[in-house]
Design a protein around this motif. Structure first.
Motif, PDB file in Angstrom:
ATOM      1  N   ALA A  68     -41.805  19.629  58.735  1.00  0.00           N
ATOM      2  CA  ALA A  68     -41.520  18.521  57.641  1.00  0.00           C
ATOM      3  C   ALA A  68     -41.842  17.200  57.923  1.00  0.00           C
ATOM      4  N   ASP A  69     -42.326  16.643  57.001  1.00  0.00           N
ATOM      5  CA  ASP A  69     -42.687  14.978  57.301  1.00  0.00           C
ATOM      6  C   ASP A  69     -42.588  14.420  55.708  1.00  0.00           C
ATOM      7  N   HIS A  90     -43.744  18.135  52.543  1.00  0.00           N
ATOM      8  CA  HIS A  90     -43.464  16.634  52.381  1.00  0.00           C
ATOM      9  C   HIS A  90     -42.364  16.701  51.392  1.00  0.00           C
ATOM     10  N   THR A  91     -41.636  15.701  52.049  1.00  0.00           N
ATOM     11  CA  THR A  91     -40.229  15.376  51.245  1.00  0.00           C
ATOM     12  C   THR A  91     -40.328  14.364  50.401  1.00  0.00           C
ATOM     13  N   GLY A  92     -41.438  13.710  50.201  1.00  0.00           N
ATOM     14  CA  GLY A  92     -41.677  12.531  49.096  1.00  0.00           C
ATOM     15  C   GLY A  92     -40.680  11.568  49.379  1.00  0.00           C
ATOM     16  N   GLY A  93     -40.507  11.193  50.558  1.00  0.00           N
ATOM     17  CA  GLY A  93     -39.315   9.882  51.136  1.00  0.00           C
ATOM     18  C   GLY A  93     -38.135  10.565  51.488  1.00  0.00           C
ATOM     19  N   MET A  94     -37.771  11.621  51.081  1.00  0.00           N
ATOM     20  CA  MET A  94     -36.502  12.242  51.533  1.00  0.00           C
ATOM     21  C   MET A  94     -36.363  12.374  53.156  1.00  0.00           C
ATOM     22  N   CYS A  95     -35.176  11.996  53.480  1.00  0.00           N
ATOM     23  CA  CYS A  95     -34.939  12.100  54.804  1.00  0.00           C
ATOM     24  C   CYS A  95     -34.315  13.356  55.549  1.00  0.00           C
ATOM     25  N   HIS A  96     -34.282  14.333  54.821  1.00  0.00           N
ATOM     26  CA  HIS A  96     -33.485  15.499  55.381  1.00  0.00           C
ATOM     27  C   HIS A  96     -34.303  16.871  54.649  1.00  0.00           C
ATOM     28  N   LEU A  97     -34.063  18.182  55.217  1.00  0.00           N
ATOM     29  CA  LEU A  97     -34.091  19.283  54.634  1.00  0.00           C
ATOM     30  C   LEU A  97     -32.818  19.894  54.126  1.00  0.00           C
ATOM     31  N   ASP A  98     -32.324  20.416  52.943  1.00  0.00           N
ATOM     32  CA  ASP A  98     -31.565  21.297  52.926  1.00  0.00           C
ATOM     33  C   ASP A  98     -31.934  22.836  52.630  1.00  0.00           C
ATOM     34  N   ALA A  99     -30.820  23.636  52.406  1.00  0.00           N
ATOM     35  CA  ALA A  99     -31.213  25.076  52.310  1.00  0.00           C
ATOM     36  C   ALA A  99     -32.418  25.340  51.166  1.00  0.00           C
ATOM     37  N   GLN A 104     -38.080  26.916  49.846  1.00  0.00           N
ATOM     38  CA  GLN A 104     -39.424  26.462  49.098  1.00  0.00           C
ATOM     39  C   GLN A 104     -40.349  26.775  50.365  1.00  0.00           C
ATOM     40  N   GLY A 105     -40.246  26.036  51.285  1.00  0.00           N
ATOM     41  CA  GLY A 105     -41.149  26.397  52.601  1.00  0.00           C
ATOM     42  C   GLY A 105     -41.186  27.753  52.976  1.00  0.00           C
ATOM     43  N   ILE A 106     -40.220  28.448  53.040  1.00  0.00           N
ATOM     44  CA  ILE A 106     -40.301  29.745  53.524  1.00  0.00           C
ATOM     45  C   ILE A 106     -41.074  30.888  52.758  1.00  0.00           C
ATOM     46  N   ARG A 107     -40.751  30.586  51.277  1.00  0.00           N
ATOM     47  CA  ARG A 107     -41.588  31.301  50.140  1.00  0.00           C
ATOM     48  C   ARG A 107     -42.971  31.040  50.232  1.00  0.00           C
ATOM     49  N   ALA A 108     -43.285  30.034  50.614  1.00  0.00           N
ATOM     50  CA  ALA A 108     -44.857  29.640  50.713  1.00  0.00           C
ATOM     51  C   ALA A 108     -45.536  29.884  51.854  1.00  0.00           C
ATOM     52  N   LEU A 109     -44.829  29.901  52.999  1.00  0.00           N
ATOM     53  CA  LEU A 109     -45.115  30.294  54.370  1.00  0.00           C
ATOM     54  C   LEU A 109     -45.168  31.664  54.803  1.00  0.00           C
ATOM     55  N   HIS A 110     -44.134  32.342  54.161  1.00  0.00           N
ATOM     56  CA  HIS A 110     -44.179  33.782  53.947  1.00  0.00           C
ATOM     57  C   HIS A 110     -44.029  34.695  55.301  1.00  0.00           C
ATOM     58  N   PRO A 111     -42.925  34.016  56.295  1.00  0.00           N
ATOM     59  CA  PRO A 111     -43.215  34.738  57.843  1.00  0.00           C
ATOM     60  C   PRO A 111     -43.042  36.198  57.798  1.00  0.00           C
ATOM     61  N   LEU A 112     -43.598  36.691  58.619  1.00  0.00           N
ATOM     62  CA  LEU A 112     -43.456  38.127  59.037  1.00  0.00           C
ATOM     63  C   LEU A 112     -42.143  38.406  59.351  1.00  0.00           C
ATOM     64  N   ALA A 113     -41.769  39.838  59.048  1.00  0.00           N
ATOM     65  CA  ALA A 113     -40.730  40.475  59.610  1.00  0.00           C
ATOM     66  C   ALA A 113     -40.383  40.429  61.011  1.00  0.00           C
TER      67      ALA A 113
ATOM     68  N   GLN B   5     -51.279  24.423  54.500  1.00  0.00           N
ATOM     69  CA  GLN B   5     -50.898  24.463  53.215  1.00  0.00           C
ATOM     70  C   GLN B   5     -49.597  23.259  53.107  1.00  0.00           C
ATOM     71  N   ILE B   6     -49.850  22.315  52.182  1.00  0.00           N
ATOM     72  CA  ILE B   6     -48.704  21.339  51.829  1.00  0.00           C
ATOM     73  C   ILE B   6     -47.853  21.543  50.641  1.00  0.00           C
ATOM     74  N   ILE B   7     -46.537  21.688  50.903  1.00  0.00           N
ATOM     75  CA  ILE B   7     -45.589  21.695  49.690  1.00  0.00           C
ATOM     76  C   ILE B   7     -45.121  20.375  49.575  1.00  0.00           C
ATOM     77  N   ASN B   8     -44.981  19.999  48.314  1.00  0.00           N
ATOM     78  CA  ASN B   8     -44.594  18.553  47.780  1.00  0.00           C
ATOM     79  C   ASN B   8     -42.925  18.906  47.543  1.00  0.00           C
TER      80      ASN B   8
END
Lengths: 223, 223
Positions: A68-69, A90-99, A104-113, B5-8
């Motif tokens: 996250a950046d 990319h958080t677009g300026g936001m200073c943290h990540l929430d659930a 959104q990230g996990i859906r796109a990354l789709h990590p293995l079981a 991949q980049i997620i905004n």
């Protein structure tokens, strides 16, 4: 010497995303995915610590990483060189990540079981501590050049973490960092925090850190 | 090597305190008070840089300092040892200061007319950049151990500052920090930013920084 006056300014913003985070945590557990949230100041060595974790654990575990950046994708490029699945958020300026942002990230990354999912949170010792990302474990990195007093100044992040990594111990001779004080300040905030002094540069301390991480993965899986 | 991949992610919170900040800036100017806002990551050396500024400038200027922190009053105690008027501001968890919070501090500190007022903002490279404190000058400190890539990752604070101090240059031999790259990354974000490499530990570079600061104080006073 006059004692400095203290002004308590007012807090204005509150949010809550705990339910969302709990749901995400359970959903990941069903797929046997262990989610670790790594937080720190800018430049304390999150990416290089994750590289060492990958080096140590990738022959035993499937690993996937979310970087996250606010801007840039430097870190994701560095992780990608190890052929570990990685995504840049990319958080677009936001200073943290929430659930929700985690999801959104996990859906796109789709990590293995049955894998280890690592989030490198935004470089910030304040805001990320206020938002549960849905992770099973929260880790703070404090680096030697930052100084041993940081747990006193940034209490919440040290209170809410499961472990503190003290990084860049190879630079101890150049800085006025008191290891004993840092342990006592951390435990003042959080008596249960595990502490791991490491150097991501030389590799010192990584074994102990990764052994503990594996034991915690086993513990959560069997809960 | 796969391109990451980049997620905004979506931004959710916006605030505006520009009018308040402009009013404060004018009011201070009427009293010939020059207000400098110093921002950086935790542990990059804001307090020790301010100590060096006091050492260099206090025989020529009246100085007063506001120390902002979430918790603790360590820094205000350190400044108080120089007999400089100082106040500790606690934000109660908040990650930045805005103009209204500045005013609360200034009212309590009550700096002399014709003085230099220094704010040590919360240690954070993100949120403080979003809020105009009413200062006449914004300075960012980037320290060598943090890495030369920070202007790429935390764009706004580098875009909005008047000067960047590169601190801890005495530790350059221990870190992989490219001075030329750091200048070019800073100027990519902000072509007008003045850059001052210093060591608050050894005192190197403080003269140039303070000479420039004095020239800026004169400029604003004559506007």
């Amino acid at each position: 010497m006059k004692k400095p006056q203290i002004i308590n300014l007012k807090k204005s913003i509150l949010e809550d995303n705990d339910t969302d985070a709990n749901l995400l945590r359970s959903a990941l557990k069903k797929h046997d995915i262990f989610y670790v949230n790594i937080m720190s100041s800018p430049g304390s060595g999150k990416t290089s610590t994750i590289l060492r974790m990958i080096e140590n654990l990738s022959n035993q575990l499937s690993i996937a990483v979310m970087e996250a950046d606010i801007d840039s994708d430097i870190d994701a490029h560095i992780i990608a060189q190890t052929n570990t699945p990685v995504i840049q958020l990319h958080t677009g300026g936001m200073c943290h990540l929430d659930a929700e942002m985690s999801k959104q990230g996990i859906r796109a990354l789709h990590p293995l079981a049955s894998s280890l999912l690592i989030l490198e949170n935004i470089g910030n010792l304040i805001c990320p501590a206020e938002f549960d990302t849905g992770a099973h474990m929260n880790v703070v990195i404090l680096s030697v050049p930052e100084g041993d007093d940081k747990p006193l100044k940034y209490p919440l992040i040290f209170e809410r973490c499961d472990a503190v990594i003290i990084n860049k111990i190879d630079s101890l001779p150049s800085f006025d960092f008191d290891m004993e004080k840092s342990f006592s300040y951390i435990h003042e905030r959080n008596p249960h925090a595990k502490i791991f002094p490491i150097s991501a540069k030389t590799g010192v301390g990584i074994d102990l850190l990764c052994d503990w991480l594996k034991s915690q993965i086993g513990k959560v899986a069997n809960e």
